[in-house]
Design a protein around this motif. Sequence first.
Motif, mmCIF file in Angstrom:
data_model
loop_
_atom_site.group_PDB
_atom_site.id
_atom_site.type_symbol
_atom_site.label_atom_id
_atom_site.label_comp_id
_atom_site.label_asym_id
_atom_site.label_seq_id
_atom_site.Cartn_x
_atom_site.Cartn_y
_atom_site.Cartn_z
ATOM 1 N N SER A 16 43.147 47.302 37.941
ATOM 2 C CA SER A 16 42.974 46.152 37.057
ATOM 3 C C SER A 16 43.579 44.906 37.683
ATOM 4 O O SER A 16 44.570 44.983 38.415
ATOM 5 C CB SER A 16 43.655 46.441 35.709
ATOM 6 O OG SER A 16 43.752 45.277 34.932
ATOM 7 N N ASN A 17 42.985 43.776 37.379
ATOM 8 C CA ASN A 17 43.514 42.485 37.824
ATOM 9 C C ASN A 17 44.322 41.806 36.726
ATOM 10 O O ASN A 17 44.642 40.615 36.835
ATOM 11 C CB ASN A 17 42.366 41.568 38.256
ATOM 12 C CG ASN A 17 41.650 42.088 39.486
ATOM 13 O OD1 ASN A 17 42.274 42.609 40.411
ATOM 14 N ND2 ASN A 17 40.325 41.954 39.514
ATOM 15 N N TYR A 18 44.657 42.555 35.672
ATOM 16 C CA TYR A 18 45.390 41.979 34.550
ATOM 17 C C TYR A 18 46.748 41.451 34.993
ATOM 18 O O TYR A 18 47.465 42.087 35.779
ATOM 19 C CB TYR A 18 45.589 43.030 33.461
ATOM 20 C CG TYR A 18 46.399 42.535 32.280
ATOM 21 C CD1 TYR A 18 45.835 41.681 31.340
ATOM 22 C CD2 TYR A 18 47.729 42.910 32.118
ATOM 23 C CE1 TYR A 18 46.574 41.217 30.264
ATOM 24 C CE2 TYR A 18 48.476 42.468 31.035
ATOM 25 C CZ TYR A 18 47.895 41.617 30.112
ATOM 26 O OH TYR A 18 48.632 41.156 29.046
ATOM 27 N N ASN A 61 47.657 48.325 33.724
ATOM 28 C CA ASN A 61 47.032 48.757 32.472
ATOM 29 C C ASN A 61 48.074 49.163 31.440
ATOM 30 O O ASN A 61 47.916 48.910 30.241
ATOM 31 C CB ASN A 61 46.094 49.941 32.732
ATOM 32 C CG ASN A 61 44.840 49.538 33.476
ATOM 33 O OD1 ASN A 61 44.474 48.374 33.509
ATOM 34 N ND2 ASN A 61 44.183 50.505 34.095
ATOM 35 N N GLN A 64 49.569 46.061 30.136
ATOM 36 C CA GLN A 64 48.626 45.410 29.224
ATOM 37 C C GLN A 64 48.728 46.032 27.838
ATOM 38 O O GLN A 64 48.676 45.329 26.821
ATOM 39 C CB GLN A 64 47.201 45.518 29.760
ATOM 40 C CG GLN A 64 46.180 44.765 28.914
ATOM 41 C CD GLN A 64 44.832 44.620 29.615
ATOM 42 O OE1 GLN A 64 44.627 45.141 30.706
ATOM 43 N NE2 GLN A 64 43.915 43.920 28.983
ATOM 44 N N ASN A 225 40.694 51.556 30.840
ATOM 45 C CA ASN A 225 39.893 50.550 31.534
ATOM 46 C C ASN A 225 39.550 49.459 30.534
ATOM 47 O O ASN A 225 38.597 49.576 29.767
ATOM 48 C CB ASN A 225 38.626 51.169 32.120
ATOM 49 C CG ASN A 225 37.782 50.159 32.883
ATOM 50 O OD1 ASN A 225 38.149 48.985 33.004
ATOM 51 N ND2 ASN A 225 36.652 50.592 33.413
ATOM 52 N N TRP A 226 40.352 48.415 30.538
ATOM 53 C CA TRP A 226 40.191 47.355 29.558
ATOM 54 C C TRP A 226 38.984 46.463 29.845
ATOM 55 O O TRP A 226 38.659 45.574 29.062
ATOM 56 C CB TRP A 226 41.462 46.511 29.483
ATOM 57 C CG TRP A 226 42.649 47.261 28.954
ATOM 58 C CD1 TRP A 226 43.398 48.199 29.613
ATOM 59 C CD2 TRP A 226 43.233 47.150 27.655
ATOM 60 N NE1 TRP A 226 44.401 48.672 28.804
ATOM 61 C CE2 TRP A 226 44.333 48.049 27.600
ATOM 62 C CE3 TRP A 226 42.939 46.379 26.526
ATOM 63 C CZ2 TRP A 226 45.136 48.196 26.471
ATOM 64 C CZ3 TRP A 226 43.744 46.515 25.393
ATOM 65 C CH2 TRP A 226 44.820 47.415 25.370
ATOM 66 N N ASP A 227 38.309 46.716 30.976
ATOM 67 C CA ASP A 227 37.082 45.975 31.279
ATOM 68 C C ASP A 227 35.842 46.683 30.741
ATOM 69 O O ASP A 227 34.757 46.112 30.728
ATOM 70 C CB ASP A 227 36.931 45.788 32.793
ATOM 71 C CG ASP A 227 37.992 44.860 33.364
ATOM 72 O OD1 ASP A 227 38.398 43.919 32.654
ATOM 73 O OD2 ASP A 227 38.415 45.082 34.517
ATOM 74 N N ASP A 228 36.002 47.917 30.305
ATOM 75 C CA ASP A 228 34.908 48.675 29.702
ATOM 76 C C ASP A 228 35.025 48.544 28.185
ATOM 77 O O ASP A 228 36.040 48.928 27.616
ATOM 78 C CB ASP A 228 35.005 50.147 30.127
ATOM 79 C CG ASP A 228 33.908 51.011 29.524
ATOM 80 O OD1 ASP A 228 33.949 51.247 28.293
ATOM 81 O OD2 ASP A 228 33.029 51.455 30.274
ATOM 82 N N ALA A 232 38.176 50.109 26.274
ATOM 83 C CA ALA A 232 39.138 49.112 25.820
ATOM 84 C C ALA A 232 39.350 49.217 24.309
ATOM 85 O O ALA A 232 40.485 49.109 23.825
ATOM 86 C CB ALA A 232 38.660 47.709 26.195
#
Length: 250
Positions: A16-18, A61, A64, A225-228, A232
């Motif tokens: 993740s790029n968070y 993650n 996050q 996977n907070w991009d899914d 998320a």
Amino acid sequence: MGSLPDQCCDIPPFKSNYTPVGKRITLDVEGKTPIEVYLTGPSDGIHAIIGLYDIFGMHSNTLQGADYLAKQCGYQVIVPDFFRGWSWDVDNIPPKEGRPYLNARIQERGSWDLVRPDLLEVIKYLQSDGKATLGAYGLCFGAKKIAQSAHLELFNAFVCAHPSFFQPQDADNISVPIALMPSDGEDKAVMDEFWARIQKKPFADKCYRENFHDMHHGFASARSNWDDPRLAQRARDAYNVMTKFFKERL
């Protein structure tokens, strides 16, 4: 001690790029190198929650999730780096050395003898900052540390999400309300027997269980996977359960 679930050894974490929104400070621990902790959420108030991470340590993650929990419940959340910068290599799942090595390495680096003084120092810091009621949530490996810390009787409520190393008898030392959130990746017989023992506690009516059997092990920590959109949402669902539980019990 129990062992890591199969999925913990087979499913790699998502990258993740968070960028976490909290801050990091270091705390001195007698006889050990200082421990870095991640702090997020409001520092005022008398409630705080300690987050105990999974085998991938201070993964973005996981942080996050801590940020989301702090925002939702309005309490300060603190994530200690018990591994002190070490964590299992995110690119080494499944482990090339084999599962027994991974299992032994995590138990060595995260033994209760090593975690205990760190946890006590974190609690001391929070109490000195005016925190009167404390909760703790454990993710995977961290859930086992929750069970091992129960006899300290320093917490008001626990949450265990997709636990690793769990055994049914871990329930025996639990003396405060607990929420259990198993995924599809844990041994269901162990989860059910653990919960059955919790139901015999005098505070059983204050405990809560929500199954996330549609999710893989680690879905609320490094393997989220907070991009899914679907993954998320389920991760948020888990932290929303934590939020409601902690707000009722702290």
